[in-house]
Design a protein around this motif. Structure first.
Motif, PDB file in Angstrom:
ATOM      1  N   ALA A 155       0.815  -1.384  -0.061  1.00 24.23           N
ATOM      2  CA  ALA A 155       0.167  -0.148  -0.053  1.00 24.23           C
ATOM      3  C   ALA A 155       1.007   1.273   0.041  1.00 24.23           C
ATOM      4  N   ASN A 156       2.099   1.293   0.637  1.00 28.98           N
ATOM      5  CA  ASN A 156       2.809   2.164   0.394  1.00 28.98           C
ATOM      6  C   ASN A 156       3.341   2.674  -0.853  1.00 28.98           C
ATOM      7  N   ILE A 157       3.317   2.218  -1.751  1.00 29.91           N
ATOM      8  CA  ILE A 157       3.581   2.386  -3.206  1.00 29.91           C
ATOM      9  C   ILE A 157       2.608   3.639  -3.453  1.00 29.91           C
ATOM     10  N   PHE A 158       1.668   3.530  -3.044  1.00 32.91           N
ATOM     11  CA  PHE A 158       0.528   4.759  -3.401  1.00 32.91           C
ATOM     12  C   PHE A 158       0.375   5.586  -2.421  1.00 32.91           C
ATOM     13  N   ALA A 159       0.473   5.529  -1.236  1.00 28.95           N
ATOM     14  CA  ALA A 159       0.427   6.612  -0.213  1.00 28.95           C
ATOM     15  C   ALA A 159       1.285   6.538   0.852  1.00 28.95           C
ATOM     16  N   THR A 160       1.368   7.559   1.800  1.00 30.69           N
ATOM     17  CA  THR A 160       2.604   7.608   2.840  1.00 30.69           C
ATOM     18  C   THR A 160       1.822   6.758   3.927  1.00 30.69           C
ATOM     19  N   TYR A 161       2.786   6.353   4.743  1.00 33.80           N
ATOM     20  CA  TYR A 161       2.396   5.550   6.301  1.00 33.80           C
ATOM     21  C   TYR A 161       3.239   5.864   7.270  1.00 33.80           C
ATOM     22  N   ARG A 248      -6.928   2.933   8.410  1.00 38.95           N
ATOM     23  CA  ARG A 248      -6.928   2.719   9.990  1.00 38.95           C
ATOM     24  C   ARG A 248      -5.633   2.738  10.512  1.00 38.95           C
ATOM     25  N   ALA A 249      -4.709   2.247   9.459  1.00 37.80           N
ATOM     26  CA  ALA A 249      -3.281   2.223  10.046  1.00 37.80           C
ATOM     27  C   ALA A 249      -2.728   3.473  10.824  1.00 37.80           C
ATOM     28  N   LYS A 250      -2.777   3.543  12.100  1.00 39.33           N
ATOM     29  CA  LYS A 250      -2.006   4.448  13.034  1.00 39.33           C
ATOM     30  C   LYS A 250      -2.967   5.644  12.701  1.00 39.33           C
ATOM     31  N   HIS A 251      -4.138   5.331  12.186  1.00 41.46           N
ATOM     32  CA  HIS A 251      -5.218   6.774  11.945  1.00 41.46           C
ATOM     33  C   HIS A 251      -4.343   7.993  11.306  1.00 41.46           C
ATOM     34  N   TRP A 252      -3.616   7.735  10.320  1.00 45.11           N
ATOM     35  CA  TRP A 252      -2.695   8.602   9.827  1.00 45.11           C
ATOM     36  C   TRP A 252      -3.359   9.321   8.601  1.00 45.11           C
ATOM     37  N   TRP A 253      -4.221   8.691   7.872  1.00 46.29           N
ATOM     38  CA  TRP A 253      -4.733   9.382   6.716  1.00 46.29           C
ATOM     39  C   TRP A 253      -5.110  10.698   6.557  1.00 46.29           C
ATOM     40  N   TRP A 254      -5.436  11.199   7.543  1.00 46.35           N
ATOM     41  CA  TRP A 254      -5.894  12.622   7.681  1.00 46.35           C
ATOM     42  C   TRP A 254      -4.743  13.713   7.792  1.00 46.35           C
ATOM     43  N   VAL A 255      -3.716  13.140   8.233  1.00 44.12           N
ATOM     44  CA  VAL A 255      -2.665  14.020   8.680  1.00 44.12           C
ATOM     45  C   VAL A 255      -2.032  14.612   6.999  1.00 44.12           C
ATOM     46  N   PRO A 256      -1.576  13.777   6.358  1.00 40.91           N
ATOM     47  CA  PRO A 256      -1.248  14.272   4.938  1.00 40.91           C
ATOM     48  C   PRO A 256      -2.386  15.128   4.154  1.00 40.91           C
ATOM     49  N   VAL A 257      -3.590  15.362   4.678  1.00 45.06           N
ATOM     50  CA  VAL A 257      -4.437  16.201   4.274  1.00 45.06           C
ATOM     51  C   VAL A 257      -4.304  17.615   4.984  1.00 45.06           C
ATOM     52  N   VAL A 258      -4.514  17.646   6.350  1.00 42.17           N
ATOM     53  CA  VAL A 258      -4.641  18.739   7.063  1.00 42.17           C
ATOM     54  C   VAL A 258      -3.347  19.427   7.448  1.00 42.17           C
ATOM     55  N   ALA A 259      -2.292  18.303   7.802  1.00 43.37           N
ATOM     56  CA  ALA A 259      -0.861  19.195   7.980  1.00 43.37           C
ATOM     57  C   ALA A 259      -0.178  19.985   6.959  1.00 43.37           C
ATOM     58  N   PRO A 260      -0.100  19.468   5.663  1.00 44.26           N
ATOM     59  CA  PRO A 260       0.345  20.069   4.750  1.00 44.26           C
ATOM     60  C   PRO A 260      -0.215  21.422   4.258  1.00 44.26           C
ATOM     61  N   THR A 261      -1.642  21.456   4.379  1.00 45.39           N
ATOM     62  CA  THR A 261      -2.442  22.487   4.382  1.00 45.39           C
ATOM     63  C   THR A 261      -2.078  23.676   5.293  1.00 45.39           C
ATOM     64  N   LEU A 262      -1.985  23.361   6.465  1.00 43.80           N
ATOM     65  CA  LEU A 262      -1.595  24.271   7.834  1.00 43.80           C
ATOM     66  C   LEU A 262      -0.169  24.634   7.361  1.00 43.80           C
ATOM     67  N   GLY A 263       0.792  23.694   7.081  1.00 44.24           N
ATOM     68  CA  GLY A 263       2.045  24.152   6.822  1.00 44.24           C
ATOM     69  C   GLY A 263       2.243  25.170   5.657  1.00 44.24           C
ATOM     70  N   ALA A 264       1.589  24.933   4.540  1.00 47.36           N
ATOM     71  CA  ALA A 264       1.988  25.825   3.310  1.00 47.36           C
ATOM     72  C   ALA A 264       1.268  27.188   3.644  1.00 47.36           C
ATOM     73  N   TYR A 265       0.255  27.323   4.357  1.00 49.24           N
ATOM     74  CA  TYR A 265      -0.298  28.702   4.892  1.00 49.24           C
ATOM     75  C   TYR A 265       0.789  29.042   5.835  1.00 49.24           C
ATOM     76  N   LEU A 266       1.113  28.728   6.575  1.00 50.00           N
ATOM     77  CA  LEU A 266       2.098  29.151   7.749  1.00 50.00           C
ATOM     78  C   LEU A 266       3.407  29.507   6.938  1.00 50.00           C
ATOM     79  N   GLY A 267       3.857  28.922   5.919  1.00 50.93           N
ATOM     80  CA  GLY A 267       5.002  29.220   5.227  1.00 50.93           C
ATOM     81  C   GLY A 267       5.038  30.368   4.293  1.00 50.93           C
ATOM     82  N   GLY A 268       3.715  30.390   3.654  1.00 52.09           N
ATOM     83  CA  GLY A 268       3.253  31.384   3.065  1.00 52.09           C
ATOM     84  C   GLY A 268       3.135  32.851   3.448  1.00 52.09           C
ATOM     85  N   ILE A 269       2.692  32.609   4.824  1.00 56.26           N
ATOM     86  CA  ILE A 269       2.697  33.857   5.639  1.00 56.26           C
ATOM     87  C   ILE A 269       3.961  34.317   6.010  1.00 56.26           C
ATOM     88  N   ILE A 270       4.728  33.425   6.650  1.00 59.77           N
ATOM     89  CA  ILE A 270       6.121  33.829   6.958  1.00 59.77           C
ATOM     90  C   ILE A 270       7.067  34.688   5.948  1.00 59.77           C
TER      91      ILE A 270
END
Length: 338
Positions: A155-161, A248-270
């Protein structure tokens, strides 16, 4: 041959487009459609190269046909090719976090956000489908048992875990920081008022930026740094046989959606606050002082202007001095088009 015969022969040689083709061409000329297709194709190109390199690394066995460095190079230069495919049409964001940041900071209309993201998600999903069928040896490698974890996990061929040495919130902070670095770098590379990459080389430099992020900061969470890179292929694995464990694996699936969005916004503001606002503007000299004779300075500055604009002084070439207000320069950070 008479003149009439020549005219009839010429008319027969001309192709008359059908009404259907005329309608299709009219649709393709619409700005939203062109930008959708540009994001769709550029994201597909980036993801095919990137996911293909991961497949080489995971399925290599004893042949050593792939490596972590190869993955970084493939994703980085996949971004480069994507920029060349769509840079003049949509800006080739290929990243929902980058698109959101442009909208949030006023560099892109909010009405284009769903158009860009839909194109990116569909392109990424189609790339996952393509890699699945190109590397159908996945079934031989796993013996038909598609798993998310374990020695023959694919599965890690297609998405991050998330790896075992990382916790969920450490991974979240890692994605925020890494994507912030990506967005800050993109703004620096494309800001015409700063020290941008040479015209036409932006894609190469951004690709190098992605490679640098991968080789220096990619170990902790796999540097998804892009919701469009992670979520659509993950959804594909869900329907292709890997099952609900991909979410379900470590409940990780939502992090690559939310965290990059927040990070890009903060980087742009900085970048905008600490770099964009501090760049001094060079005075503008008007070649024709009478060109803006009736021009009035705006009472309020545009919402995307990051520095205070002052009226510049223009000196006429004649023996009489003439003071004329010069329209404020456009201070927006342009990353939409290269």
């Amino acid at each position: 041959m008479t003149q009439a015969d020549k005219k009839r022969s010429t008319n027969r040689g001309k192709m008359i487009p059908s009404p259907m083709m005329v309608r299709v061409q009219a649709i393709l000329q619409k700005e939203m459609v062109r930008e959708f297709l540009a994001e769709f194709i550029s994201t597909f190109v980036m993801m095919v190269f990137g996911l293909g390199s991961v497949a080489h690394m995971v399925l290599r066995g004893d042949d050593n046909l792939g490596s972590y460095l190869a993955v970084n190079l493939a994703f980085g230069f996949g971004v480069t090719i994507g920029v060349h495919v769509a840079g003049k049409v949509s800006g080739a964001h290929m990243n929902a976090a980058v698109t959101f940041t442009n909208c949030a900071l006023g560099y892109l209309s909010w009405k284009k956000l769903p158009v860009y993201i839909l194109g990116q998600f569909l392109g990424s999903f189609l790339a996952a489908v393509t890699i699945y069928f190109l590397f159908y040896t996945i079934m031989e490698f796993t013996g038909g048992n598609l798993t998310v974890t374990g020695p023959v996990a694919t599965a890690n061929i297609f998405a991050t875990y998330l790896p075992d040495h990382m916790t969920l919130w450490r991974g979240f902070l890692d994605e925020v920081f890494v994507t912030g670095m990506l967005q800050l770098g993109i703004f620096a590379i494309t800001d015409k008022r700063n020290n941008p990459a040479l015209q036409g080389t932006e894609g190469v430099v951004i690709g190098i930026l992605v490679v640098i992020i991968g080789v220096s900061l990619g170990m902790n969470s796999g540097y998804a740094i892009n919701p469009s890179r992670d979520l659509p292929p993950r959804f594909f694995t869900y329907i292709a046989g890997w099952g609900t464990q991909v979410f379900r694996a470590k409940h990780w699936w939502w992090v690559p959606v939310v965290a990059p969005t927040l990070g890009a916004y903060l980087g742009g503001i900085i970048y905008s606050v600490f770099i964009g606002c501090t760049i001094p503007r060079e005075p503008q000299i008007m070649e024709n002082p009478t060109e803006y004779e009736d021009h009035q300075l705006p009472k309020t500055m545009p919402h995307h202007t990051t520095t205070t604009s002052l009226a510049s002084v223009s000196v006429a070439t004649s023996n009489k001095s003439s003071l004329r207000p010069v329209p404020p320069a456009n201070d927006s950070i342009r990353i939409q088009q290269f």
